[in-house]
Every structure is written in C-alpha cells, then in structure tokens.
Design a protein around this motif. Structure first.
Motif, PDB file in Angstrom:
ATOM      1  N   LEU A   4      17.375  29.812 -32.134  1.00  0.00           N
ATOM      2  CA  LEU A   4      16.698  28.698 -31.460  1.00  0.00           C
ATOM      3  C   LEU A   4      15.319  29.109 -30.964  1.00  0.00           C
ATOM      4  O   LEU A   4      14.371  28.322 -31.026  1.00  0.00           O
ATOM      5  CB  LEU A   4      17.548  28.186 -30.298  1.00  0.00           C
ATOM      6  N   ILE A   5      15.202  30.333 -30.469  1.00  0.00           N
ATOM      7  CA  ILE A   5      13.897  30.818 -29.996  1.00  0.00           C
ATOM      8  C   ILE A   5      12.914  30.831 -31.158  1.00  0.00           C
ATOM      9  O   ILE A   5      11.784  30.357 -31.040  1.00  0.00           O
ATOM     10  CB  ILE A   5      14.016  32.227 -29.370  1.00  0.00           C
ATOM     11  N   PRO A  12       7.705  36.405 -31.403  1.00  0.00           N
ATOM     12  CA  PRO A  12       8.912  37.216 -31.573  1.00  0.00           C
ATOM     13  C   PRO A  12      10.096  36.663 -30.783  1.00  0.00           C
ATOM     14  O   PRO A  12       9.928  35.878 -29.857  1.00  0.00           O
ATOM     15  CB  PRO A  12       8.494  38.585 -31.041  1.00  0.00           C
ATOM     16  N   ILE A  13      11.291  37.091 -31.145  1.00  0.00           N
ATOM     17  CA  ILE A  13      12.510  36.697 -30.445  1.00  0.00           C
ATOM     18  C   ILE A  13      12.622  37.450 -29.125  1.00  0.00           C
ATOM     19  O   ILE A  13      13.016  36.888 -28.116  1.00  0.00           O
ATOM     20  CB  ILE A  13      13.746  36.962 -31.335  1.00  0.00           C
ATOM     21  N   PHE A  14      12.230  38.720 -29.167  1.00  0.00           N
ATOM     22  CA  PHE A  14      12.357  39.557 -27.981  1.00  0.00           C
ATOM     23  C   PHE A  14      11.030  39.698 -27.257  1.00  0.00           C
ATOM     24  O   PHE A  14       9.966  39.658 -27.857  1.00  0.00           O
ATOM     25  CB  PHE A  14      12.875  40.951 -28.352  1.00  0.00           C
ATOM     26  N   LYS A  31      14.184  41.571 -23.216  1.00  0.00           N
ATOM     27  CA  LYS A  31      14.707  40.243 -22.869  1.00  0.00           C
ATOM     28  C   LYS A  31      14.528  39.349 -24.081  1.00  0.00           C
ATOM     29  O   LYS A  31      13.688  39.621 -24.940  1.00  0.00           O
ATOM     30  CB  LYS A  31      13.932  39.635 -21.698  1.00  0.00           C
ATOM     31  N   PHE A  32      15.298  38.252 -24.132  1.00  0.00           N
ATOM     32  CA  PHE A  32      14.972  37.222 -25.098  1.00  0.00           C
ATOM     33  C   PHE A  32      13.719  36.532 -24.578  1.00  0.00           C
ATOM     34  O   PHE A  32      13.591  36.267 -23.377  1.00  0.00           O
ATOM     35  CB  PHE A  32      16.106  36.202 -25.239  1.00  0.00           C
ATOM     36  N   ARG A  33      12.791  36.233 -25.472  1.00  0.00           N
ATOM     37  CA  ARG A  33      11.536  35.598 -25.057  1.00  0.00           C
ATOM     38  C   ARG A  33      11.817  34.175 -24.623  1.00  0.00           C
ATOM     39  O   ARG A  33      12.379  33.375 -25.355  1.00  0.00           O
ATOM     40  CB  ARG A  33      10.523  35.624 -26.201  1.00  0.00           C
ATOM     41  N   SER A  34      11.400  33.852 -23.414  1.00  0.00           N
ATOM     42  CA  SER A  34      11.596  32.512 -22.865  1.00  0.00           C
ATOM     43  C   SER A  34      10.264  31.825 -22.561  1.00  0.00           C
ATOM     44  O   SER A  34      10.246  30.685 -22.117  1.00  0.00           O
ATOM     45  CB  SER A  34      12.443  32.573 -21.590  1.00  0.00           C
ATOM     46  N   PRO A  63       4.677  26.725 -16.172  1.00  0.00           N
ATOM     47  CA  PRO A  63       4.320  25.953 -17.368  1.00  0.00           C
ATOM     48  C   PRO A  63       4.351  26.780 -18.655  1.00  0.00           C
ATOM     49  O   PRO A  63       4.307  26.209 -19.749  1.00  0.00           O
ATOM     50  CB  PRO A  63       2.898  25.466 -17.060  1.00  0.00           C
ATOM     51  N   ARG A  64       4.470  28.091 -18.567  1.00  0.00           N
ATOM     52  CA  ARG A  64       4.506  28.949 -19.753  1.00  0.00           C
ATOM     53  C   ARG A  64       5.891  29.022 -20.387  1.00  0.00           C
ATOM     54  O   ARG A  64       6.055  29.513 -21.492  1.00  0.00           O
ATOM     55  CB  ARG A  64       4.042  30.365 -19.388  1.00  0.00           C
ATOM     56  N   ILE A  65       6.913  28.532 -19.678  1.00  0.00           N
ATOM     57  CA  ILE A  65       8.283  28.608 -20.176  1.00  0.00           C
ATOM     58  C   ILE A  65       8.494  27.563 -21.267  1.00  0.00           C
ATOM     59  O   ILE A  65       8.146  26.394 -21.104  1.00  0.00           O
ATOM     60  CB  ILE A  65       9.300  28.415 -19.031  1.00  0.00           C
ATOM     61  N   THR A  66       9.095  27.988 -22.376  1.00  0.00           N
ATOM     62  CA  THR A  66       9.374  27.070 -23.486  1.00  0.00           C
ATOM     63  C   THR A  66      10.598  26.213 -23.162  1.00  0.00           C
ATOM     64  O   THR A  66      11.336  26.501 -22.222  1.00  0.00           O
ATOM     65  CB  THR A  66       9.646  27.853 -24.792  1.00  0.00           C
ATOM     66  N   LYS A  67      10.831  25.167 -23.965  1.00  0.00           N
ATOM     67  CA  LYS A  67      11.995  24.302 -23.740  1.00  0.00           C
ATOM     68  C   LYS A  67      13.299  25.091 -23.859  1.00  0.00           C
ATOM     69  O   LYS A  67      14.188  24.960 -23.019  1.00  0.00           O
ATOM     70  CB  LYS A  67      11.992  23.130 -24.729  1.00  0.00           C
ATOM     71  N   ILE A  68      13.411  25.896 -24.889  1.00  0.00           N
ATOM     72  CA  ILE A  68      14.609  26.737 -25.046  1.00  0.00           C
ATOM     73  C   ILE A  68      14.639  27.782 -23.935  1.00  0.00           C
ATOM     74  O   ILE A  68      15.696  28.139 -23.430  1.00  0.00           O
ATOM     75  CB  ILE A  68      14.636  27.402 -26.441  1.00  0.00           C
ATOM     76  N   GLY A  69      13.469  28.248 -23.543  1.00  0.00           N
ATOM     77  CA  GLY A  69      13.374  29.225 -22.451  1.00  0.00           C
ATOM     78  C   GLY A  69      13.996  28.715 -21.166  1.00  0.00           C
ATOM     79  O   GLY A  69      14.668  29.457 -20.450  1.00  0.00           O
TER      80      GLY A  69
END
Length: 173
Positions: A4-5, A12-14, A31-34, A63-69
């Motif tokens: 999903l990321i 990247p994913i991480f 970490k998983f990138r959020s 505001p930098r956080i993604t929707k999946i994050g």
C-alpha cells in the motif's frame, strides 16, 4: 502495508533515520515510510507549527503524512521494522524512545542525556502515558527517567500490555 505504501506514494517503502541510543551511540532506525519523501527537508517550512516544547518536533496533524501513513501510524504498524533494530541490538522492545541525532544535538540540559543510560525501545512508558497529550519535553524526560530509575521486569510487562491496548484502540500517533 508495504504494498500500500508503494502503490499510494512515490518513494521507498522504508524510512531510515539516524537516532541516538545507548550511551549516545548512533544507529539507523527503520520504519515503514508514513510521510512524503523529503519530509525532513520540508520540516523547516512547518517548524512554526511545532506543538512540543524543547528540542523535539511534533505536530498532531502533520501535513507531510500520507493517507496510508495516517492509517499505519494510528495502529503503530509503521514501527514494525524496528524489530530489525532489536535483532541488531540497537534497541529493545521496551525503553525510552530514541530521538533523531539532530534533536539530541539541541539538548540544553545535562539531565536529558540520562535517557541514553538504557537501550531505547520500540515502546515505553512515555508511549503508554498519553504521548500525544504531553507537550513538554521536560515532562517526557521525567517519564523516561521514572522508567529508568524504577525499571523491573514487571514494569516492562505492564507497559507491553498497555501498548497492546493502545495499538488495538488505534490511539497511536
């Protein structure tokens, strides 16, 4: 979550970041990138939004956080790759939260460095004591030092149980 990321955002994913651990040693935390890519560079643009006192940067609705994050942070899924740090010996499951090197460089009190007298953890007393409502870094440090000074196997068990319920409730970041 890694699929999903990758599907929902570029990059990247991480996410890896230099953190400070036991006795001030630096290590790469996984970490998983959020957040969006280049989020550390974009932090300067939103520094005025910081809700935390002291050397750390935290804002509730970054505001930098993604929707999946937002989703993976809510249930602390972004923290899972830190198990690699535990296996490498840089971190424990439970302990004070490791801070980024650039935040530790801003420490203005010797007492803050006592946080590095114990191996940092994926979770800890601060995380289960209302981390989002604690806005004073001095209070954060007091919680960490309380943990360090009163450490016991049973305290770690209590924190692990409380962490489980924090994750289930989705009251993470």
């Amino acid at each position: 979550s890694s699929i999903l990321i990758k599907i929902t955002s570029n990059g990247p994913i991480f996410f890896t970041q230099n953190r400070v651990g036991l006795r001030g040693r630096h290590f790469k935390q996984y970490k998983f990138r959020s957040m969006e890519i280049d989020s550390e560079k974009k932090q300067q643009e939103i520094m005025h939004m910081n809700e935390q006192s002291g050397p750390v940067f935290k804002i509730k609705n970054d505001p930098r956080i993604t929707k999946i994050g937002k989703l993976i942070r809510k249930f602390s899924i972004d923290e899972l790759p830190q198990l690699i740090n535990v296996l490498k010996g840089n971190m424990s499951l439970i302990g004070p939260r490791p801070l980024p090197v650039y935040e530790v460089e801003k420490f203005d009190s010797e007492v803050y460095y006592r946080r590095h007298s114990m191996k940092p953890g994926i979770t800890g007393l601060w995380q289960v004591s209302g981390r989002n409502s604690i806005q004073s870094f001095d209070d954060w440090v007091k919680i960490d030092l309380n943990y360090i000074d009163n450490w016991s196997f049973w305290l770690d068990i209590k924190i692990a149980i409380r962490t489980f319920f924090v994750i289930l409730s989705g009251s993470g970041k």
